[in-house]
Each structure stands twice: as structure tokens, then as C-alpha cells.
Design an enzyme around this catalytic site. Structure first.
Site, PDB file in Angstrom:
ATOM      1  N   LYS A  57       0.827  -1.210   0.000  1.00  0.00           N
ATOM      2  CA  LYS A  57       0.000   0.000   0.000  1.00  0.00           C
ATOM      3  C   LYS A  57       0.862   1.261   0.000  1.00  0.00           C
ATOM      4  CE  LYS A  57      -4.023  -2.018   0.408  1.00  0.00           C
ATOM      5  NZ  LYS A  57      -4.959  -1.940  -0.728  1.00  0.00           N
ATOM      6  N   CYS A 117      29.688  -2.159  34.305  1.00  0.00           N
ATOM      7  CA  CYS A 117      29.258  -1.043  35.141  1.00  0.00           C
ATOM      8  C   CYS A 117      28.441  -1.533  36.334  1.00  0.00           C
ATOM      9  CB  CYS A 117      28.530  -0.002  34.286  1.00  0.00           C
ATOM     10  SG  CYS A 117      28.541   1.624  35.051  1.00  0.00           S
ATOM     11  N   HIS A 140      32.154   1.082  29.991  1.00  0.00           N
ATOM     12  CA  HIS A 140      31.196   0.494  29.044  1.00  0.00           C
ATOM     13  C   HIS A 140      31.901   0.079  27.753  1.00  0.00           C
ATOM     14  CE1 HIS A 140      27.350   1.255  31.083  1.00  0.00           C
ATOM     15  NE2 HIS A 140      28.006   2.253  31.643  1.00  0.00           N
ATOM     16  N   GLU A 167      30.916  -1.834  25.505  1.00  0.00           N
ATOM     17  CA  GLU A 167      30.009  -2.033  24.356  1.00  0.00           C
ATOM     18  C   GLU A 167      29.995  -0.851  23.391  1.00  0.00           C
ATOM     19  OE1 GLU A 167      29.118  -1.443  27.465  1.00  0.00           O
ATOM     20  OE2 GLU A 167      27.131  -0.541  27.678  1.00  0.00           O
TER      21      GLU A 167
HETATM   22  N1  GLN Z   1      23.980   2.880  38.673  1.00  0.00           N
HETATM   23  C1  GLN Z   1      25.386   2.689  38.658  1.00  0.00           C
HETATM   24  C2  GLN Z   1      26.139   4.001  38.821  1.00  0.00           C
HETATM   25  O1  GLN Z   1      25.576   5.043  38.650  1.00  0.00           O
HETATM   26  C3  GLN Z   1      25.807   1.997  37.386  1.00  0.00           C
HETATM   27  C4  GLN Z   1      25.569   2.802  36.154  1.00  0.00           C
HETATM   28  C5  GLN Z   1      25.648   2.012  34.887  1.00  0.00           C
HETATM   29  O2  GLN Z   1      25.525   0.783  34.904  1.00  0.00           O
HETATM   30  N2  GLN Z   1      25.781   2.689  33.775  1.00  0.00           N
HETATM   31  O3  GLN Z   1      27.304   4.026  39.125  1.00  0.00           O
END
Ligand code: GLN
Length: 535
Positions: free
Chosen positions: A191, A385, A511, A513
Site C-alpha cells: 500500500k 558497570c 562500558h 560495548e
Molecule cells: N547505577 C550505577 C552508577 O551510577 C551503574 C551505572 C551504569 O551501569 N551505567 O554508578
């Protein structure tokens, strides 16, 4: 101010979630493969200053840039497709534009004038875009406007883009409109009416698209294409089918096969393409590494925001990057840590356990038990984290005998705050943009798992946290067998934890990732998936 840069403006119609980010990234990738210096911008017309304060379940993950921006997750798509870091200035929001205009007004920069959306706000938008193009010396800048045509919030942005076309000239700017051609059942007709309406809406505000990218479940058929061309006033060869694909990484090839690069170069008056086969060979080998993976590794991802796949989109991608590198398909089961209490044994069916980031009390107990389960059962564990912090809490409770060990984020009154607020966080009141953010230097000790995988004594990783390991417990944890192999700021903060003699037990305060890319998986993910697949 005119620039030499060419611009591609990507707008969206019909509804959100069509994959404008993937279309924008794919076009940018194709131009990069054609030896153009490219980058992308994401405009988010919402009123938040940045994505940092938004709930990942509603909005998807907050992507953190090297320079500490808390950005829309599309920035992550750009980084992964282009294999290049994108600065935070590339995520533009209404709040940023309006605050800059208001600040200029207070400074008296518009003295005498009545400050208005046109021209003051639109000028600020155009300046922001052009400054990026100029400062980064770009050949092509792809600007994706978030939201859907017709939204009130996006009007000033679309107006600014419209003006830029007038000012820069039509040979310098291409408008791509991404829409949807739904078919009501598998064999049904595609469509085009929603697309027609959406183009009408775009034209009403003065924008005629040059190219149409039409999302559909299977190849856009000729009659639908003809209709879209006729009603949108876009020639048939400029209507592109973006049908469902096995992997988003194949979308550049899909668009290339339909001739999009030639169309773009012709419009930009750039002819005489250089030979780009080497670029393509490299890219194709990466894309191919993601398809036809037979062996499977089963990974449990235990976290808080697992209800929306987009909440951990970079973690999902990083796992897949690692799998592709070693020829394995990573099958991820998302497990809500809140629903894990009492059924922790179900984790034994997995070859590896990953705990991604998270905030707040809810679901924390399930994560602590998960981290302990992985340690006791010798299951490969990667904690990111929150997953690092709660692994330390679990170690405190179950190995060091501190039965009420906790993070003060979860229990502010605990007797044993093994995870506590960063000292500089104690007096911060504003929640927005106030975490410890962005890439920071980390030192890694020799002869540790951390060193084995990073192969370097100094690494730079992106952060986003308020809490950290409490040094008061360092000696106790060391004597009980937890090794902190990475740290920052002269050992002020612990960054990597590991348990020697475990198959693979790694926690990282940062992090990883966000810096994983197709073909170049982040080291900790690759090592984790290797350990899991040999488990
Ligand atoms: N809540 C935790 C902190 O502020 C971990 C944060 C997170 O996993 N990005 O340190």
C-alpha cells in the site's frame, strides 16, 4: 556562511521506528566506501537537553560518546557503520538550540530585535550544522531528523533544512524521505497511500524529496514504486526499496545494488569515481562474517531493562561482533533480573552470563545472585558497570562474609558500602549530564586477564556512572582472591575486577560495548565469547 560540504537530509514519514537511522548510516557508509569524508548528525526534536535522563525502556539505550555525550542510540549506529567516533555535538536537540538562542539574547547579541523562531532559531540550527561540516572538513554530512513529518516539535528543524537548500543550492543538498509501504498479509498488495500522504505533508512545509527510501517487508514491487514516484513527484529510479534484511549490515549493499551511489553522485555533480574495490572487499568480508553462522553460543543477559531490545542495543551488537569474529552465532536470552529470584538455576543452561549497566534498586538482588552463581559455578561472566559493581557486592557478601554488603545506590544505610558514590558526586544536585562520563584513561596491570585481553598497560574507555568501588574494602577483597587489575586516577578508582583461576570472570566499571564495531569487536566481549564457546 556557505561550505564546500554536500548534505543529505533524511526525514521520516508515516510512523517512527522505520529504521531511518539504518538508512542514514547505510548511505553514509556507501559514501565512505566511495572515499568521501563523511559523518552523520542526529536531530532529536524533543525538549530534553540530551538523552541522558530518558528511560531506556521507553526510548532505547543512551549511547555515550568518547567526549562524554549522552546521546540518542542512532549515534551508535553511525559509529558502528562508519567505524569512526562521533562527537557529542552531532546530536542536536531542541533544548540545546533554544538554550543557545536564549543565552545569546541575554548577552545582547540580538539587541533591538524581537527574537523569533524564524530567523533566530533556524539560524542557530543552520550554524550548528554548518560548523560541524566546516570544522571537520567533510565532503558529505548526513543529517537525520528524528520524529515524523507533521510533528510540531520538528517543524523548526525542517524549516531550517528547507532554508539551507535554498541557500546552498540544489546541487549541494539531497532530501531523502523514509516511509513505509505496508502489506496487510504476506502475499498482499503493498500500500502506498501512507507514503503519498506523508510526502504531501512534507511538501506542505516546502520540502520536495529527491529520493524515497521505502520500508517494506519484501522487495518493493514495480507497481508500488510507479505509484510512489507519480504521487511523490520523484522519478522511479530515485525510489529505493528498503525491504527486510537478515542483517542491517546488508542494507548498504541493498541500496548500492539499486544504484543509489550513482544517483547521489550525479545530483552532487561529482563524477569520475575512484576505484573503490579494496574498500568494498574489506567491508564485504566483515558483512559476510555475520551470515551463515552455524555454531551457537547461548548467552544469558541478566538485566533491568530487558523488556525492550533497544535498551541494550550496543551490548547486543557487541556480543554479535564478538561472535562473528570467531564464527559463532551468539543466541542471547534476555532475562529480567527481577523475575530471577528463586529460579537462579535456570542460568545453568547458558554458556556465559552477561550483566549490562543499570540504575536503582529494582532488580538488583537478582543481579547480585547472578554474579554469585557465575562465580560459584565457574560460568564465564562479564559484568558491565552495574554488573561490575554488583559482582563486587556479591563477592563481599558471599566470599568476604559481609552479609549486608551493598551499593549505597541500593541501600544507603548499609553497614558495608562496598560500592559508594564517587566523592565528587556527593554535592551534585542536577541529574542531567552530571555522571562521570566519557572516555578516561585506565591503567592495566601486567600478568592479569585484563592485560591479556587488552595487550596494553593503558587503555581509554567510556564511562557513565555515579558510584564506584569503595577503597576501604580493597585489602580485604584482595586477600580473599578478587583482583583489581585496572584502575584510574592514580588508583583512586577501580576499573577492572577479575577472579584468577575462574574460567572467565571479568567486571568492568566502564562500558566496553560503546566501542565495539563490526569486524573489530571490543576485546572484553571477544574474550568473553571465546571463553563461553569453549565452556
Ligand atoms: N547505577 C550505577 C552508577 O551510577 C551503574 C551505572 C551504569 O551501569 N551505567 O554508578
Amino acid at each position: 556562511m556557505q561550505t564546500e560540504t554536500r548534505y543529505i537530509f533524511v526525514t521520516g514519514g508515516v510512523m517512527s521506528g522505520l529504521g531511518k537511522g539504518v538508512v542514514s548510516s547505510s548511505i553514509a557508509k556507501l559514501l565512505q566506501l566511495s572515499n568521501q569524508k563523511v559523518s552523520c548528525i542526529k536531530i532529536d526534536p524533543y525538549l530534553n537537553y540530551d538523552a541522558g535522563t530518558m528511560n531506556p525502556i521507553a526510548h532505547g539505550e543512551v549511547f555515550v560518546t568518547d567526549d562524554g555525550g549522552e546521546c540518542d542510540m542512532d549515534i551508535g549506529n553511525y559509529e558502528r557503520f562508519l567505524n569512526q567516533s562521533i562527537p557529542k555535538t552531532h546530536n542536536i536537540t531542541t533544548a540545546q538550540i533554544y538554550s543557545s538562542v536564549i543565552e545569546s539574547e541575554r548577552r545582547g547579541e540580538y539587541l533591538g530585535a524581537c527574537v523569533q523562531i524564524i530567523p533566530h532559531v533556524t539560524d542557530a540550527i543552520k550554524d550548528r550544522i554548518r560548523n560541524i561540516a566546516k570544522n571537520e572538513n567533510l565532503d558529505v554530512l548526513v543529517v537525520e531528523c528524528g520524529g515524523t513529518v507533521g510533528d510540531i516539535e520538528s517543524l523548526p528543524f525542517l524549516e531550517a533544512l528547507r532554508q539551507m537548500r535554498l541557500e546552498e543550492g540544489s546541487d549541494k543538498i539531497i532530501f531523502v524521505h523514509v516511509t513505509l509501504a505496508p502489506s496487510l498479509d504476506v502475499v498482499g498488495e503493498q500500500k502506498t497511500k501512507p507514503t503519498q500522504h506523508s510526502v504531501q505533508e512534507l511538501r506542505r512545509i516546502g520540502i520536495q524529496p529527491d529520493l524515497m527510501a521505502v520500508r517494506c517487508s519484501r522487495l518493493l514491487d514495480t507497481s508500488a514504486k510507479r505509484k510512489i514516484s507519480l504521487f511523490s513527484n520523484v522519478s522511479e529510479k530515485d525510489v529505493f526499496s528498503c525491504h527486510d534484511a537478515e542483517s542491517i549490515l546488508t542494507v548498504p549493499q541493498m541500496l548500492y545494488d539499486q544504484g543509489i551511489v550513482d544517483v547521489i553522485f550525479k545530483k552532487f555533480g561529482k563524477v569520475g569515481l575512484v576505484n573503490t574495490s579494496a574498500n568494498w572487499d574489506k567491508w564485504n568480508s566483515i558483512v559476510n562474517s555475520f551470515v551463515n553462522l552455524k555454531d551457537q553460543v547461548r548467552i544469558a543477559m541478566v538485566g533491568k531493562y530487558v523488556k525492550l531490545a533497544d535498551s541494550y542495543v550496543s551490548v547486543n551488537h557487541a556480543l554479535k561482533h564478538a561472535g562473528a569474529k570467531i564464527g559463532k552465532n551468539v543466541a542471547i536470552d534476555w532475562i529480567d533480573s527481577e523475575e530471577l529470584n528463586g529460579s537462579i538455576d535456570k542460568l545453568s543452561q547458558y554458556q556465559g552470563i552477561i550483566v549490562p549497566g543499570g540504575f536503582g534498586e529494582r532488580g538488583a538482588e537478582g543481579i547480585i545472585k547472578t554474579a554469585n552463581f557465575a562465580r560459584e559455578k565457574n560460568v564465564p561472566y562479564l559484568g558491565i558497570c552495574f554488573g561490575f559493581q554488583l559482582a563486587a557486592v556479591a563477592f563481599g557478601r558471599y566470599v568476604c562474609g559481609l552479609s549486608d554488603a551493598n551499593s549505597t545506590e541500593i541501600n544507603p544505610n548499609t553497614e558495608n558500602p562496598v560500592i559508594d558514590l564517587l566523592p565528587e558526586q556527593k554535592f551534585i544536585e542536577n541529574k542531567g549530564g552530571s555522571l562521570r562520563l566519557g572516555a578516561n584513561e585506565i591503567k592495566v596491570d601486567d600478568s592479569t586477564l585484563g592485560f591479556k585481553l587488552y595487550k596494553s598497560a593503558t587503555i581509554f574507555k567510556r564511562h557513565r556512572h555515579r558510584y564506584e568501588f569503595n577503597q576501604k574494602y580493597l585489602e580485604l577483597f584482595n586477600t580473599k582472591g578478587l583482583r583489581f587489575s585496572g584502575y584510574s586516577d592514580n588508583k583512586k578508582r577501580m576499573e577492572i575486577l577479575e577472579i584468577p583461576n575462574h574460567k572467565f570472570y571479568l567486571g568492568v566499571q566502564f562500558h566496553p560495548e560503546f566501542s565495539s564495531r563490526p569486524g573489530y569487536p571490543e576485546e572484553s566481549f571477544e574474550a568473553f565469547i571465546r571463553a563461553a564457546s569453549s565452556a
